[in-house]
Motif scaffolding. Structure first.
Motif, PDB file in Angstrom:
ATOM      1  N   ARG A  26       0.876  -1.457   0.024  1.00 27.10           N
ATOM      2  CA  ARG A  26      -0.081   0.004   0.008  1.00 27.10           C
ATOM      3  C   ARG A  26       0.888   1.399   0.058  1.00 27.10           C
ATOM      4  NH1 ARG A  26      -3.193  -3.545   3.301  1.00 27.10           N
ATOM      5  NH2 ARG A  26      -2.301  -2.726   5.297  1.00 27.10           N
ATOM      6  N   ARG A  27       1.876   1.296   0.756  1.00 28.62           N
ATOM      7  CA  ARG A  27       2.909   2.435   0.759  1.00 28.62           C
ATOM      8  C   ARG A  27       3.554   2.478  -0.586  1.00 28.62           C
ATOM      9  NH1 ARG A  27       5.813   1.800   6.632  1.00 28.62           N
ATOM     10  NH2 ARG A  27       3.996   1.489   7.986  1.00 28.62           N
ATOM     11  N   ILE A  28       3.794   1.471  -1.128  1.00 22.35           N
ATOM     12  CA  ILE A  28       4.597   1.435  -2.483  1.00 22.35           C
ATOM     13  C   ILE A  28       3.585   2.160  -3.577  1.00 22.35           C
ATOM     14  CG2 ILE A  28       5.226   0.045  -4.671  1.00 22.35           C
ATOM     15  CD1 ILE A  28       7.501   0.401  -2.924  1.00 22.35           C
ATOM     16  N   SER A  29       2.166   1.756  -3.425  1.00 19.56           N
ATOM     17  CA  SER A  29       1.276   2.165  -4.411  1.00 19.56           C
ATOM     18  C   SER A  29       0.916   3.636  -4.075  1.00 19.56           C
ATOM     19  CB  SER A  29       0.053   1.512  -4.001  1.00 19.56           C
ATOM     20  OG  SER A  29      -1.154   1.886  -4.819  1.00 19.56           O
ATOM     21  N   ARG A  30       1.017   4.276  -3.032  1.00 23.67           N
ATOM     22  CA  ARG A  30       0.838   5.567  -2.756  1.00 23.67           C
ATOM     23  C   ARG A  30       2.108   6.510  -3.211  1.00 23.67           C
ATOM     24  NH1 ARG A  30      -1.040   3.790   2.164  1.00 23.67           N
ATOM     25  NH2 ARG A  30       1.081   4.485   3.217  1.00 23.67           N
ATOM     26  N   LEU A  31       3.419   6.012  -2.819  1.00 24.46           N
ATOM     27  CA  LEU A  31       4.290   6.594  -3.433  1.00 24.46           C
ATOM     28  C   LEU A  31       4.698   6.409  -4.788  1.00 24.46           C
ATOM     29  CD1 LEU A  31       6.963   8.047  -1.917  1.00 24.46           C
ATOM     30  CD2 LEU A  31       8.017   5.694  -1.899  1.00 24.46           C
ATOM     31  N   ARG A  32       4.258   5.641  -5.440  1.00 26.20           N
ATOM     32  CA  ARG A  32       4.420   5.280  -6.893  1.00 26.20           C
ATOM     33  C   ARG A  32       3.721   6.313  -7.549  1.00 26.20           C
ATOM     34  NH1 ARG A  32       2.761   0.239  -7.797  1.00 26.20           N
ATOM     35  NH2 ARG A  32       4.855  -0.629  -8.344  1.00 26.20           N
ATOM     36  N   GLN A  33       2.348   6.666  -7.132  1.00 26.54           N
ATOM     37  CA  GLN A  33       1.446   7.761  -7.700  1.00 26.54           C
ATOM     38  C   GLN A  33       2.077   9.042  -7.360  1.00 26.54           C
ATOM     39  OE1 GLN A  33      -2.303   7.254  -5.941  1.00 26.54           O
ATOM     40  NE2 GLN A  33      -2.255   5.103  -6.142  1.00 26.54           N
ATOM     41  N   LYS A  34       2.830   9.271  -6.296  1.00 24.11           N
ATOM     42  CA  LYS A  34       3.549  10.705  -6.417  1.00 24.11           C
ATOM     43  C   LYS A  34       4.721  10.778  -7.239  1.00 24.11           C
ATOM     44  CE  LYS A  34       1.685  10.908  -1.330  1.00 24.11           C
ATOM     45  NZ  LYS A  34       2.219  10.938  -0.166  1.00 24.11           N
ATOM     46  N   LEU A  35       5.207   9.892  -7.793  1.00 20.81           N
ATOM     47  CA  LEU A  35       6.818   9.819  -8.271  1.00 20.81           C
ATOM     48  C   LEU A  35       6.401   9.511  -9.903  1.00 20.81           C
ATOM     49  CD1 LEU A  35       9.106   8.285  -5.753  1.00 20.81           C
ATOM     50  CD2 LEU A  35       8.369  10.743  -6.207  1.00 20.81           C
ATOM     51  N   VAL A  36       5.710  10.376 -10.543  1.00 21.53           N
ATOM     52  CA  VAL A  36       5.625  10.049 -12.169  1.00 21.53           C
ATOM     53  C   VAL A  36       5.959  11.315 -12.726  1.00 21.53           C
ATOM     54  CG1 VAL A  36       3.701   9.649 -13.671  1.00 21.53           C
ATOM     55  CG2 VAL A  36       3.308   8.903 -11.388  1.00 21.53           C
ATOM     56  N   LEU A  37       6.794  11.140 -13.783  1.00 16.77           N
ATOM     57  CA  LEU A  37       7.152  12.109 -14.759  1.00 16.77           C
ATOM     58  C   LEU A  37       6.304  12.613 -15.655  1.00 16.77           C
ATOM     59  CD1 LEU A  37      10.795  10.288 -15.698  1.00 16.77           C
ATOM     60  CD2 LEU A  37      10.309  12.095 -13.902  1.00 16.77           C
ATOM     61  N   GLU A  38       6.769  13.939 -16.545  1.00 19.96           N
ATOM     62  CA  GLU A  38       5.844  14.400 -17.079  1.00 19.96           C
ATOM     63  C   GLU A  38       5.397  13.424 -18.298  1.00 19.96           C
ATOM     64  OE1 GLU A  38       7.720  17.938 -18.299  1.00 19.96           O
ATOM     65  OE2 GLU A  38       7.446  18.916 -16.436  1.00 19.96           O
ATOM     66  N   ASP A  39       5.875  12.569 -18.803  1.00 22.39           N
ATOM     67  CA  ASP A  39       5.580  11.740 -19.691  1.00 22.39           C
ATOM     68  C   ASP A  39       4.692  10.426 -19.414  1.00 22.39           C
ATOM     69  OD1 ASP A  39       7.536  10.273 -18.756  1.00 22.39           O
ATOM     70  OD2 ASP A  39       8.878  10.116 -20.495  1.00 22.39           O
ATOM     71  N   GLY A  40       4.663  10.686 -18.200  1.00 23.35           N
ATOM     72  CA  GLY A  40       3.629   9.419 -17.608  1.00 23.35           C
ATOM     73  C   GLY A  40       4.423   8.216 -17.015  1.00 23.35           C
ATOM     74  N   LYS A  41       5.824   8.148 -17.155  1.00 21.04           N
ATOM     75  CA  LYS A  41       6.680   7.143 -16.582  1.00 21.04           C
ATOM     76  C   LYS A  41       6.549   6.891 -14.878  1.00 21.04           C
ATOM     77  CE  LYS A  41       9.858   6.801 -20.729  1.00 21.04           C
ATOM     78  NZ  LYS A  41      11.261   6.868 -21.022  1.00 21.04           N
ATOM     79  N   GLU A  42       6.632   5.911 -14.624  1.00 24.90           N
ATOM     80  CA  GLU A  42       6.714   5.871 -12.951  1.00 24.90           C
ATOM     81  C   GLU A  42       8.050   5.578 -12.634  1.00 24.90           C
ATOM     82  OE1 GLU A  42       3.704   2.989 -12.230  1.00 24.90           O
ATOM     83  OE2 GLU A  42       1.993   4.205 -12.371  1.00 24.90           O
TER      84      GLU A  42
END
Length: 251
Positions: free
Chosen positions: A218-234
């Motif tokens: 769950r923490r990974i999922s929340r953190l992943r959503q916050k760390l996305v580049l402008e081109d959509g890359k996670e």
């Protein structure tokens, strides 16, 4: 068992059951902790601001401002550890607590020595972070693709400043909870490498992955959503069946 008595660790206990609060305070005091107790949420917020405790033990069910509200409120200015107590073995309550900034949780009535073990596990994180910072300072031996500057991890467009607990992605600040920040520090210090769930739990929470604990996911999922580049890359990738990886894109 680890002894933190010489570190003068201060705990704020937020518990409205006066008898239970007294028992917990007496027990933890025997192990060298300085324990301050409050019985409602409003006083808890004020005491956290005034005392800056190393750890807060926070009951969910409180008069006035409940534990969830307290947790969310103090996270705006408090960077220490929050251990929540809930009377219900309810995944929804536990997930909500972790999402708003709690670092761990226990089910009431928790056995005293189990509570003590959870407290030690949280406080050991601070000891490990300090040891890691001291060990890497001036060594010139950072992890692959990672640059260290005054305890700062620079991973391509991502900068993680350990000293002031800040995260910046492409020059834009990223808000993280304490739990998310510690997870990110671990991933950033091993950038490009796959870190297993078991290793994450061992280093962050102090015990082995039992195949059931989903809090890291769950923490990974929340953190992943916050760390996305402008081109959509996670920046955070899941390596199925193995673990997680922080990636740095050079293109």
């Amino acid at each position: 068992m680890t002894d933190f008595a010489n570190y003068n660790k201060r705990i704020l206990l937020v518990e409205d059951d006066i008898e239970l609060a007294s028992l917990i305070e007496d027990f933890l005091s025997r192990y060298g902790f300085e324990v301050n107790t409050v019985n409602n949420g409003t006083d808890a917020v004020r005491q956290v601001a005034e005392l800056h405790p190393d750890l807060v033990i926070l009951d969910v069910m409180l008069p006035g401002m409940n534990g969830m509200e307290v947790c969310k409120t103090i996270r705006a200015f408090y960077s220490g550890y929050i251990l929540m107590q809930t009377a219900l073995d309810d995944d929804v309550d536990q997930m909500k607590g972790l999402e708003i900034g709690a670092d761990d949780y226990v089910i009431k009535q928790v056995k005293p020595h189990l509570l003590l073990s959870r407290i030690y596990a949280l406080l050991r994180r601070s000891e490990r972070k300090l040891s890691h910072a001291n060990a890497t300072e001036g060594t010139g031996a950072p992890a692959a693709n990672t640059s260290f500057f005054s305890n700062t991890l620079v991973c391509g467009p991502l900068t993680v400043d350990v000293s002031n607990r800040s995260v910046v992605l492409n020059q834009v600040p990223v808000e993280t909870t304490t739990a998310e920040f510690e997870l990110l520090v671990l991933l950033a210090s091993t950038v490009g490498q796959v870190v297993s769930r078991d290793e994450i739990l061992q280093k962050i929470r102090g015990f082995e992955y039992d195949g059931l604990d989903r809090s890291i996911d769950r923490r990974i999922s929340r953190l992943r959503q916050k760390l996305v580049l402008e081109d959509g890359k996670e920046l955070i990738k899941t390596v199925r069946g193995i673990g997680y990886q922080l990636c740095v894109y050079t293109d």
